[in-house]
Write a protein that holds these residues in place. Structure first.
Motif, PDB file in Angstrom:
ATOM      1  N   ILE A  77     -15.990   7.360  67.097  1.00 36.18           N
ATOM      2  CA  ILE A  77     -15.649   7.799  65.746  1.00 36.18           C
ATOM      3  C   ILE A  77     -14.686   6.783  65.145  1.00 36.18           C
ATOM      4  N   TYR A  78     -15.047   6.267  63.981  1.00 35.70           N
ATOM      5  CA  TYR A  78     -14.187   5.339  63.249  1.00 35.70           C
ATOM      6  C   TYR A  78     -13.599   6.095  62.061  1.00 35.70           C
ATOM      7  N   VAL A  79     -12.271   6.097  61.948  1.00 31.84           N
ATOM      8  CA  VAL A  79     -11.600   6.804  60.864  1.00 31.84           C
ATOM      9  C   VAL A  79     -10.698   5.822  60.116  1.00 31.84           C
ATOM     10  N   VAL A  80     -10.857   5.787  58.795  1.00 30.72           N
ATOM     11  CA  VAL A  80     -10.051   4.903  57.955  1.00 30.72           C
ATOM     12  C   VAL A  80      -8.603   5.380  57.949  1.00 30.72           C
ATOM     13  N   ASP A  81      -7.680   4.436  58.138  1.00 28.51           N
ATOM     14  CA  ASP A  81      -6.235   4.714  58.103  1.00 28.51           C
ATOM     15  C   ASP A  81      -5.853   5.883  58.996  1.00 28.51           C
ATOM     16  N   ASP A  89      -8.078  17.809  60.070  1.00 33.38           N
ATOM     17  CA  ASP A  89      -9.228  17.660  59.162  1.00 33.38           C
ATOM     18  C   ASP A  89     -10.464  17.196  59.912  1.00 33.38           C
ATOM     19  N   LEU A  90     -10.272  16.256  60.840  1.00 30.63           N
ATOM     20  CA  LEU A  90     -11.404  15.766  61.629  1.00 30.63           C
ATOM     21  C   LEU A  90     -12.003  16.900  62.456  1.00 30.63           C
ATOM     22  N   PHE A  91     -11.165  17.654  63.148  1.00 32.58           N
ATOM     23  CA  PHE A  91     -11.665  18.752  63.978  1.00 32.58           C
ATOM     24  C   PHE A  91     -12.260  19.881  63.146  1.00 32.58           C
ATOM     25  N   GLY A 109      -9.096   3.890  64.815  1.00 37.58           N
ATOM     26  CA  GLY A 109      -8.615   3.774  63.445  1.00 37.58           C
ATOM     27  C   GLY A 109      -8.990   2.405  62.899  1.00 37.58           C
ATOM     28  N   VAL A 110      -9.510   2.386  61.677  1.00 31.77           N
ATOM     29  CA  VAL A 110      -9.937   1.138  61.050  1.00 31.77           C
ATOM     30  C   VAL A 110      -9.331   1.030  59.654  1.00 31.77           C
ATOM     31  N   ALA A 111      -9.271  -0.180  59.126  1.00 27.67           N
ATOM     32  CA  ALA A 111      -8.745  -0.394  57.783  1.00 27.67           C
ATOM     33  C   ALA A 111      -9.733   0.069  56.717  1.00 27.67           C
ATOM     34  N   ALA A 112     -11.022  -0.121  56.970  1.00 25.60           N
ATOM     35  CA  ALA A 112     -12.041   0.223  55.975  1.00 25.60           C
ATOM     36  C   ALA A 112     -13.393   0.325  56.654  1.00 25.60           C
ATOM     37  N   LEU A 113     -14.323   0.972  55.955  1.00 32.06           N
ATOM     38  CA  LEU A 113     -15.717   1.035  56.391  1.00 32.06           C
ATOM     39  C   LEU A 113     -16.568   0.265  55.376  1.00 32.06           C
ATOM     40  N   ALA A 114     -17.868   0.458  55.377  1.00 32.13           N
ATOM     41  CA  ALA A 114     -18.788  -0.348  54.564  1.00 32.13           C
ATOM     42  C   ALA A 114     -18.605  -0.159  53.061  1.00 32.13           C
ATOM     43  N   ALA A 115     -18.091   0.981  52.632  1.00 32.69           N
ATOM     44  CA  ALA A 115     -17.847   1.247  51.211  1.00 32.69           C
ATOM     45  C   ALA A 115     -16.457   1.864  51.079  1.00 32.69           C
ATOM     46  N   PRO A 116     -15.776   1.611  49.964  1.00 37.81           N
ATOM     47  CA  PRO A 116     -14.379   2.039  49.842  1.00 37.81           C
ATOM     48  C   PRO A 116     -14.147   3.550  49.877  1.00 37.81           C
TER      49      PRO A 116
END
Length: 129
Positions: A77-81, A89-91, A109-116
């Motif tokens: 699972i990749y989650v922005v910020d 919220d995720l659960f 945790g990632v900075a961004a995904l494919a769309a903002p």
């Protein structure tokens, strides 16, 4: 197909996932990352809503391959910020989706995904008969 989930002694008791999945089957199924976007491209609202929609998309993709959530052996699972405060919220989205326990899971945790406007993405591997 049979998936046996194991939480071995000697590892911390996991919250919301399982440490090990042992799969028996003949077909490996790899899904592209699924996000909180419906078939028309509309992005769901907050993290919980996007999680729920992304898991609906995972279910649709699994069904197209003749599999179900019971066949899933690994989820990333990749989650922005990502912040631990977002876990509720995720659960909530996971629970509303009806997907069940995600089995062995890695959360990144990632900075961004494919769309903002995308907040979460699920990368899933399954093994089916």
């Amino acid at each position: 197909m049979a998936v046996t989930l194991i939480n071995p002694d000697g590892l911390v008791e996991p919250q919301g996932y399982t440490h090990v999945a042992v799969a028996q089957g003949s077909r490996m199924i790899f899904l592209a990352g699924q996000v909180g976007q419906d078939a028309q491209g509309k992005v769901a609202g907050d993290l919980a809503a996007q999680t729920e929609q992304a898991l609906r998309n995972v279910g649709t993709a699994l069904a197209a391959a003749g599999a179900t959530f019971a066949d899933v052996v690994k989820t990333t699972i990749y989650v922005v910020d990502w912040q631990p405060e977002k876990a509720g919220d995720l659960f909530a989205g996971l629970q509303r989706s009806g997907a069940g326990s995600p089995g062995p899971t890695t959360l990144i945790g990632v900075a961004a995904l494919a769309a903002p406007d995308l907040l979460v993405e699920f990368d899933v591997t399954a093994v089916a008969a």
